[in-house]
Design a protein around this motif. Sequence first.
Motif, PDB file in Angstrom:
ATOM      1  N   ARG A   1       0.841  -1.196   0.000  1.00 48.83           N
ATOM      2  CA  ARG A   1       0.000   0.000   0.000  1.00 48.83           C
ATOM      3  C   ARG A   1       0.882   1.255   0.000  1.00 48.83           C
ATOM      4  NH1 ARG A   1      -2.633  -0.836   4.541  1.00 48.83           N
ATOM      5  NH2 ARG A   1      -4.337  -2.040   3.613  1.00 48.83           N
ATOM      6  N   GLY A   2       1.950   1.225   0.781  1.00 50.56           N
ATOM      7  CA  GLY A   2       2.864   2.361   0.834  1.00 50.56           C
ATOM      8  C   GLY A   2       3.606   2.569  -0.472  1.00 50.56           C
ATOM      9  N   VAL A   3       4.040   1.477  -1.086  1.00 49.39           N
ATOM     10  CA  VAL A   3       4.741   1.571  -2.379  1.00 49.39           C
ATOM     11  C   VAL A   3       3.826   2.155  -3.441  1.00 49.39           C
ATOM     12  CG1 VAL A   3       5.784   0.238  -4.249  1.00 49.39           C
ATOM     13  CG2 VAL A   3       6.336  -0.318  -1.879  1.00 49.39           C
ATOM     14  N   LEU A   4       2.581   1.693  -3.463  1.00 48.88           N
ATOM     15  CA  LEU A   4       1.604   2.188  -4.436  1.00 48.88           C
ATOM     16  C   LEU A   4       1.348   3.678  -4.230  1.00 48.88           C
ATOM     17  CD1 LEU A   4      -0.491   1.697  -6.675  1.00 48.88           C
ATOM     18  CD2 LEU A   4      -2.126   1.074  -4.880  1.00 48.88           C
ATOM     19  N   SER A   5       1.150   4.069  -2.983  1.00 49.87           N
ATOM     20  CA  SER A   5       0.890   5.472  -2.685  1.00 49.87           C
ATOM     21  C   SER A   5       2.064   6.346  -3.092  1.00 49.87           C
ATOM     22  CB  SER A   5       0.612   5.634  -1.184  1.00 49.87           C
ATOM     23  OG  SER A   5       0.413   6.997  -0.857  1.00 49.87           O
ATOM     24  N   SER A   6       3.270   5.870  -2.816  1.00 55.11           N
ATOM     25  CA  SER A   6       4.474   6.621  -3.184  1.00 55.11           C
ATOM     26  C   SER A   6       4.608   6.734  -4.699  1.00 55.11           C
ATOM     27  CB  SER A   6       5.707   5.923  -2.597  1.00 55.11           C
ATOM     28  OG  SER A   6       6.890   6.565  -3.028  1.00 55.11           O
ATOM     29  N   MET A   7       4.311   5.653  -5.401  1.00 56.71           N
ATOM     30  CA  MET A   7       4.422   5.654  -6.861  1.00 56.71           C
ATOM     31  C   MET A   7       3.427   6.624  -7.478  1.00 56.71           C
ATOM     32  SD  MET A   7       3.799   2.464  -9.509  1.00 56.71           S
ATOM     33  CE  MET A   7       2.000   2.574  -9.353  1.00 56.71           C
ATOM     34  N   LEU A   8       2.180   6.573  -7.025  1.00 50.24           N
ATOM     35  CA  LEU A   8       1.153   7.460  -7.568  1.00 50.24           C
ATOM     36  C   LEU A   8       1.470   8.915  -7.238  1.00 50.24           C
ATOM     37  CD1 LEU A   8      -2.129   5.466  -6.810  1.00 50.24           C
ATOM     38  CD2 LEU A   8      -0.879   5.620  -8.966  1.00 50.24           C
ATOM     39  N   GLY A   9       1.974   9.147  -6.034  1.00 50.05           N
ATOM     40  CA  GLY A   9       2.331  10.500  -5.645  1.00 50.05           C
ATOM     41  C   GLY A   9       3.449  11.065  -6.500  1.00 50.05           C
ATOM     42  N   ALA A  10       4.447  10.220  -6.801  1.00 48.66           N
ATOM     43  CA  ALA A  10       5.572  10.664  -7.628  1.00 48.66           C
ATOM     44  C   ALA A  10       5.127  11.004  -9.046  1.00 48.66           C
ATOM     45  CB  ALA A  10       6.654   9.591  -7.658  1.00 48.66           C
ATOM     46  N   LEU A  11       4.082  10.329  -9.513  1.00 44.90           N
ATOM     47  CA  LEU A  11       3.578  10.570 -10.863  1.00 44.90           C
ATOM     48  C   LEU A  11       2.545  11.696 -10.892  1.00 44.90           C
ATOM     49  CD1 LEU A  11       3.123   6.886 -12.091  1.00 44.90           C
ATOM     50  CD2 LEU A  11       4.949   8.469 -12.713  1.00 44.90           C
ATOM     51  N   GLY A  12       2.148  12.162  -9.716  1.00 42.00           N
ATOM     52  CA  GLY A  12       1.128  13.211  -9.664  1.00 42.00           C
ATOM     53  C   GLY A  12      -0.255  12.697  -9.996  1.00 42.00           C
ATOM     54  N   ILE A  13      -0.499  11.421  -9.649  1.00 42.72           N
ATOM     55  CA  ILE A  13      -1.786  10.793  -9.955  1.00 42.72           C
ATOM     56  C   ILE A  13      -2.589  10.637  -8.669  1.00 42.72           C
ATOM     57  CG2 ILE A  13      -2.923   8.707 -10.801  1.00 42.72           C
ATOM     58  CD1 ILE A  13      -0.500   8.243 -12.600  1.00 42.72           C
ATOM     59  N   ALA A  14      -3.770  11.206  -8.657  1.00 45.31           N
ATOM     60  CA  ALA A  14      -4.670  11.060  -7.510  1.00 45.31           C
ATOM     61  C   ALA A  14      -5.839  10.176  -7.938  1.00 45.31           C
ATOM     62  CB  ALA A  14      -5.180  12.428  -7.052  1.00 45.31           C
ATOM     63  N   SER A  15      -5.963   9.000  -7.318  1.00 50.09           N
ATOM     64  CA  SER A  15      -7.019   8.065  -7.693  1.00 50.09           C
ATOM     65  C   SER A  15      -8.330   8.437  -7.016  1.00 50.09           C
ATOM     66  CB  SER A  15      -6.619   6.639  -7.308  1.00 50.09           C
ATOM     67  OG  SER A  15      -7.681   5.743  -7.569  1.00 50.09           O
ATOM     68  N   GLU A  16      -9.383   8.505  -7.817  1.00 50.72           N
ATOM     69  CA  GLU A  16     -10.720   8.782  -7.280  1.00 50.72           C
ATOM     70  C   GLU A  16     -11.382   7.509  -6.763  1.00 50.72           C
ATOM     71  OE1 GLU A  16     -11.951  11.735  -6.894  1.00 50.72           O
ATOM     72  OE2 GLU A  16     -10.245  12.729  -7.845  1.00 50.72           O
ATOM     73  N   ILE A  17     -10.765   6.374  -7.033  1.00 53.14           N
ATOM     74  CA  ILE A  17     -11.307   5.105  -6.550  1.00 53.14           C
ATOM     75  C   ILE A  17     -10.306   4.471  -5.591  1.00 53.14           C
ATOM     76  CG2 ILE A  17     -12.652   4.706  -8.641  1.00 53.14           C
ATOM     77  CD1 ILE A  17     -10.509   2.744  -9.542  1.00 53.14           C
ATOM     78  N   SER A  18     -10.817   3.721  -4.627  1.00 46.74           N
ATOM     79  CA  SER A  18      -9.947   3.066  -3.659  1.00 46.74           C
ATOM     80  C   SER A  18      -9.293   1.835  -4.296  1.00 46.74           C
ATOM     81  CB  SER A  18     -10.754   2.650  -2.429  1.00 46.74           C
ATOM     82  OG  SER A  18      -9.954   1.861  -1.562  1.00 46.74           O
ATOM     83  N   LEU A  19      -7.992   1.715  -4.117  1.00 48.26           N
ATOM     84  CA  LEU A  19      -7.272   0.553  -4.644  1.00 48.26           C
ATOM     85  C   LEU A  19      -6.877  -0.397  -3.530  1.00 48.26           C
ATOM     86  CD1 LEU A  19      -4.919   2.333  -7.239  1.00 48.26           C
ATOM     87  CD2 LEU A  19      -7.114   1.209  -7.657  1.00 48.26           C
ATOM     88  N   ASP A  20      -7.429  -0.189  -2.335  1.00 49.34           N
ATOM     89  CA  ASP A  20      -7.052  -1.014  -1.190  1.00 49.34           C
ATOM     90  C   ASP A  20      -7.464  -2.466  -1.392  1.00 49.34           C
ATOM     91  OD1 ASP A  20      -5.774  -0.743   1.462  1.00 49.34           O
ATOM     92  OD2 ASP A  20      -7.659  -1.638   2.159  1.00 49.34           O
ATOM     93  N   GLU A  21      -8.644  -2.681  -1.980  1.00 43.13           N
ATOM     94  CA  GLU A  21      -9.086  -4.054  -2.244  1.00 43.13           C
ATOM     95  C   GLU A  21      -8.144  -4.744  -3.235  1.00 43.13           C
ATOM     96  OE1 GLU A  21     -12.923  -6.397  -4.191  1.00 43.13           O
ATOM     97  OE2 GLU A  21     -13.150  -4.331  -3.479  1.00 43.13           O
ATOM     98  N   HIS A  22      -7.674  -3.991  -4.221  1.00 46.10           N
ATOM     99  CA  HIS A  22      -6.726  -4.537  -5.194  1.00 46.10           C
ATOM    100  C   HIS A  22      -5.434  -4.965  -4.488  1.00 46.10           C
ATOM    101  CE1 HIS A  22      -9.482  -2.038  -7.498  1.00 46.10           C
ATOM    102  NE2 HIS A  22      -9.059  -2.570  -8.623  1.00 46.10           N
ATOM    103  N   VAL A  23      -4.955  -4.109  -3.593  1.00 50.12           N
ATOM    104  CA  VAL A  23      -3.712  -4.402  -2.869  1.00 50.12           C
ATOM    105  C   VAL A  23      -3.857  -5.673  -2.038  1.00 50.12           C
ATOM    106  CG1 VAL A  23      -2.189  -3.599  -1.020  1.00 50.12           C
ATOM    107  CG2 VAL A  23      -2.929  -2.005  -2.813  1.00 50.12           C
ATOM    108  N   GLN A  24      -4.947  -5.776  -1.293  1.00 49.57           N
ATOM    109  CA  GLN A  24      -5.150  -6.950  -0.441  1.00 49.57           C
ATOM    110  C   GLN A  24      -5.253  -8.232  -1.261  1.00 49.57           C
ATOM    111  OE1 GLN A  24      -8.036  -6.546   2.793  1.00 49.57           O
ATOM    112  NE2 GLN A  24      -8.027  -4.328   2.523  1.00 49.57           N
TER     113      GLN A  24
END
Length: 207
Positions: A130-153
């Motif tokens: 979850r932390g890696v994903l958040s860091s990656m999206l943040g570095a790309l300037g991408i804010a997800s309007e949908i939760s990806l937590d279920e995908h991660v789990q």
Amino acid sequence: DCATDVFLEVQNIYASKAAQDRAWVLQRATKLADECGASEALIDAEDVERFCHFVFYVQAIEYRSLVDEIECDAAFVDAVKGELLMASFTPRQIGWYLVWRAIDRFVEQCGRVPGDCDDALVESDIDSLRGVLSSMLGALGIASEISLDEHVQEMVRFGGAELHTIAATMGGFAANEAIKLATRQLVPMDNTFIFYAIDGNFSVVRL
């Protein structure tokens, strides 16, 4: 009878126009070949006829390279943002793709896929991914309007397992695309294919 005569007359008009179009295309193609310094012998009348016959099915696809996708250039970021926006309204597979990219980074850091560990470490892997994903999206300037937590789990839960049925299905997709390219028939997929086997949905995304 009158109806047959009219039909034949219309047919002849279309045939005449088609012949004129083929002649124009042949002349134009020959002129372009001459301007480029290429041999006019490259322009074959049969090829021109075939091209004109199927012109409404012809598509020119300019593929992006794998490097463009991996390096996450501006076009990649725009495409992901567009897919995430659409995913707010209709089912999209882009979430799984993003988590896979995060898994690549997880593997680089940890030397294994998340979930390929003792049960006691599963929750820790979920938090890490979850932390890696958040860091990656943040570095790309991408804010997800949908939760990806279920995908991660879910990604951590299956721990890099490879089901033979899914491998066979993906192999079939790949073979189908190879046949398209080899025979030059039908339109091949353009870019990234994402298959979600749980509900049988897939997306083809230009990343």
